[in-house]
Structures are given as C-alpha cells and as structure tokens.
Design an enzyme around this catalytic site. Structure first.
Site, PDB file in Angstrom:
ATOM      1  N   GLY A   8       0.842  -1.208   0.000  1.00 35.70           N
ATOM      2  CA  GLY A   8       0.000   0.000   0.000  1.00 35.70           C
ATOM      3  C   GLY A   8       0.866   1.243   0.000  1.00 35.70           C
ATOM      4  O   GLY A   8       0.527   2.262   0.607  1.00 35.70           O
ATOM      5  N   GLN A  12      -1.695   7.635   1.118  1.00 31.18           N
ATOM      6  CA  GLN A  12      -1.299   8.894   1.747  1.00 31.18           C
ATOM      7  C   GLN A  12      -0.146   8.682   2.733  1.00 31.18           C
ATOM      8  O   GLN A  12       0.850   9.400   2.713  1.00 31.18           O
ATOM      9  CB  GLN A  12      -2.526   9.462   2.480  1.00 31.18           C
ATOM     10  CG  GLN A  12      -2.389  10.892   2.913  1.00 31.18           C
ATOM     11  CD  GLN A  12      -3.429  11.269   3.972  1.00 31.18           C
ATOM     12  OE1 GLN A  12      -4.139  10.417   4.487  1.00 31.18           O
ATOM     13  NE2 GLN A  12      -3.490  12.538   4.289  1.00 31.18           N
ATOM     14  N   ASP A  34       2.124  -1.766  -4.586  1.00 31.62           N
ATOM     15  CA  ASP A  34       0.765  -1.230  -4.573  1.00 31.62           C
ATOM     16  C   ASP A  34      -0.020  -1.940  -5.664  1.00 31.62           C
ATOM     17  O   ASP A  34       0.560  -2.539  -6.576  1.00 31.62           O
ATOM     18  CB  ASP A  34       0.776   0.287  -4.814  1.00 31.62           C
ATOM     19  CG  ASP A  34      -0.469   0.951  -4.240  1.00 31.62           C
ATOM     20  OD1 ASP A  34      -0.399   1.464  -3.108  1.00 31.62           O
ATOM     21  OD2 ASP A  34      -1.521   0.933  -4.910  1.00 31.62           O
ATOM     22  N   TYR A 142     -14.902  -0.163   9.266  1.00 31.06           N
ATOM     23  CA  TYR A 142     -13.457   0.122   9.364  1.00 31.06           C
ATOM     24  C   TYR A 142     -12.991  -0.042  10.815  1.00 31.06           C
ATOM     25  O   TYR A 142     -11.999  -0.725  11.093  1.00 31.06           O
ATOM     26  CB  TYR A 142     -13.222   1.542   8.859  1.00 31.06           C
ATOM     27  CG  TYR A 142     -11.824   2.090   9.025  1.00 31.06           C
ATOM     28  CD1 TYR A 142     -10.740   1.515   8.380  1.00 31.06           C
ATOM     29  CD2 TYR A 142     -11.597   3.222   9.812  1.00 31.06           C
ATOM     30  CE1 TYR A 142      -9.467   2.047   8.513  1.00 31.06           C
ATOM     31  CE2 TYR A 142     -10.332   3.764   9.943  1.00 31.06           C
ATOM     32  CZ  TYR A 142      -9.279   3.170   9.295  1.00 31.06           C
ATOM     33  OH  TYR A 142      -8.012   3.699   9.429  1.00 31.06           O
TER      34      TYR A 142
HETATM   35  C1  AKB Z   1     -10.372   7.885   8.619  1.00 30.23           C
HETATM   36  O1  AKB Z   1     -10.851   9.024   8.767  1.00 30.23           O
HETATM   37  O2  AKB Z   1     -11.021   6.896   8.260  1.00 30.23           O
HETATM   38  C2  AKB Z   1      -8.906   7.690   8.926  1.00 30.23           C
HETATM   39  C3  AKB Z   1      -8.686   7.271  10.344  1.00 30.23           C
HETATM   40  C4  AKB Z   1      -9.006   8.171  11.455  1.00 30.23           C
HETATM   41  O3  AKB Z   1      -8.234   6.186  10.561  1.00 30.23           O
HETATM   42  N1  AKB Z   1      -8.178   8.894   8.663  1.00 30.23           N
END
Ligand code: AKB
Length: 318
Positions: A8, A12, A34, A142
């Site tokens: 990756g 960023q 990547d 996430y």
């Molecule tokens: C997001 O906003 O998903 C990321 C994080 C806080 O892990 N930048």
C-alpha cells in the site's frame, strides 16, 4: 541485512513512509508495492512492484524471493469508503492482515508494522483524553476491522512470537498526496481549497473536535516505534497516539490568518455520525512512557508549513 516490504505504498501514509524508510535503510533494501502500476513513477529511489495483498501466494513468493525481513502493511479501506462497501472493506482489511501475519509466522520475519486507528473507539468511549484501555464499541466496519485486527496482532505475538507493532493513528494530514476516503480527510481537502482561493464546503459541523496529526509526526512516531528495542514495546494490540485536536472552525481560522479571503460553509453528511462516535482527544501516555513518544507540532505551525509546501506538490488549477 534488513529488507523492507511496503504494502500500500502509494497511499497517503505509504508514500511518505516509504521515502522515510528508503532514507533509513537505503533504496536497495526497500520494495514499494501497490495495486496500481501507475504509482511506480513515485518511487524513483527504490524498487516498485505491483502487488495485490489479497493474493497470498504472490505475496509469499515475493517475501521468499526477496528475503524480506520486515513488512509494513498499510493497505486498507478507510472509514467513509468502508461504509459504502462494508463487506468488501471487512474482507480486504482482515484477509490482508491475516495473509501478512501468516507469512510472518511461516518465514519468521523480524518485524511487522500494521496501522490501527482512533476508529476502534465508539460512542461509549470516554471522549476527552481517551485512555489506552477503555470501552471500545466501534460502529463503522473500518473500526470493527481495526479492533479485530488489533486482537489478531496480539494473538500472533503471544502464540507465535511475531514481533508485530502498531499505532492507533489519529486523522493524518499531509501535503504530498491526496487523502483516500477517511472521515478526517476534510482537514486535508481544506488546504487544497485555500491555495486555490476557493470556498470550502465542510462535511462536518463547525464544532466537531477530532484528534489529528501532521504527517511528519506520524512518520517519526512510526519509525520510533519500529526502531524501539523489542522489550520496550509492551502493547501488542496498538498504541494510542496523540498530535493536535481541533474542530473545522479552528482549522478554518488558522488558515484564515494566512489566507484572509478564505471562506467556509458547513454541510454535514453521513460522515458526521462517524466523527461523532470518535474521541475528541487521546491519552498517549503509554507511548510516551514505553518508547519515548512526544508530539511536536501545533495547529498554526502545521498550517504555515502546509500552505508553504502544498502548491509545489499540487499547483492550484486556474
Ligand atoms: C479515517 O478518517 O477513516 C482515517 C482514520 C481516522 O483512521 N483517517
């Protein structure tokens, strides 16, 4: 000799971390990978290979062939994008980590780095100076995947001795690349609008405090953690890490000191509820005590630095 694989690398964080690793270990010792072949032009000082981290066989072949000793696994679907494709986000974030941890076990790799996030925290977490150990009930896919990943990292360390290290990054703010689908990314986009002399529409409300960190600090923290002696790394889930906390209104005011004509309006969308579930500020005393972490930027200093450098990376469009 150390041989570093970055997965990756065109993201960023990956871009800047790969350059820092090249400085530390030398270009011959770093392989940037990547999914996107187009990224190769960004890695003039080290080798670049296209790699899909979901392809465990291809990853294993590369690790074996190149006698890799350390992996920095940075590929992930972030919070906002993850909510649009939850099952894909879960699959990518989890399967890729398990592929890396399995290979680390199989080939007895020296060290693994895997980033976690403030997204592991949720609505029931204390919001101010969020402690290292407290209730975590993430409500994004996430965050759920990062929390599960922290559990897997601890498991592989305790069961198999895999030396895996991790930081719970706040929102990362850099000027060398564009952000990719996070809730904190408004704090990157806002600078692009400021240098283009365009008004900024913020997808969070003006008083939404979030923990953030300027990229040079995140890179230093990552290298400090990875260079720390094994026995000083006492937390094997992931370390809390704090930089600067601010709201959209405060970053706007900081930019306005440099760009007086700058304008903002607020149009909160689905990302507001993600931001509302996250901490305002972070207690990183364990990182400070265990391996000497200390942040060094404040908001106005970061703003000045970004506004100075951003135009040469992203010339404003007429
Ligand atoms: C997001 O906003 O998903 C990321 C994080 C806080 O892990 N930048």
């Amino acid at each position: 000799m150390d041989k570093i694989l970055v997965i990756g690398a065109a993201g960023q964080l990956g871009l800047e971390l790969t350059h820092a690793l090249t400085d530390q270990f030398g270009g011959d010792q770093v392989i940037a990978t990547d999914l996107k072949a187009i990224a190769s032009s960004q890695f003039a000082n080290c080798r670049f290979e296209v790699l899909d981290v979901m392809d465990k066989d291809a990853l294993g072949t590369l690790v074996k062939r190149e006698q890799v000793t350390q992996i920095y696994h940075l590929a992930a679907v972030l919070s906002a994008t993850g909510e649009k494709t939850p099952l894909f986000a879960w699959q990518l974030n989890m399967d890729s980590l398990l592929n890396v941890l399995e290979l680390a076990k199989e080939y007895a790799l020296d060290k693994i780095y895997w980033p976690s996030s403030i997204a592991v925290f949720g609505p029931g977490t204390p919001k101010i100076n969020t402690p290292q150990f407290c209730e975590k009930n993430p409500n994004t896919v996430y965050g759920i995947s990062k929390l599960a990943g922290e559990g897997w990292c601890t498991y592989y360390f305790e069961k198999y001795g895999v030396d895996v290290r991790s930081l719970r990054y706040p929102g990362l703010i850099g000027y060398k690349s564009l952000p990719g689908g996070g809730t904190t990314d408004y704090a990157v986009d806002i600078y692009h609008k400021a240098i283009a002399n365009q008004p900024f529409t913020c997808f969070l409300s003006e008083g939404t405090y979030l923990p953030m960190m300027y990229m040079p600090e995140a890179i230093k923290a990552t290298l400090d953690l990875m260079n720390a002696p094994r026995e000083t790394v006492k937390i094997r889930s992931s370390y809390n890490l704090a930089g600067i906390s601010f709201s959209p209104k405060e970053i706007f005011e900081s930019i306005k000191k440099q760009v007086p004509s700058f304008e903002i309006k607020y149009q909160p969308d689905f990302r507001q509820s993600i931001a509302d579930s996250w901490p305002h500020s972070i207690d990183d005393s364990h990182a400070r005590a265990d391996w000497g972490w200390k942040p060094f930027y404040e908001l106005d200093g970061m703003t000045q630095d970004i506004l100075k450098h951003l135009p040469s990376f992203f010339p404003p469009q007429p």
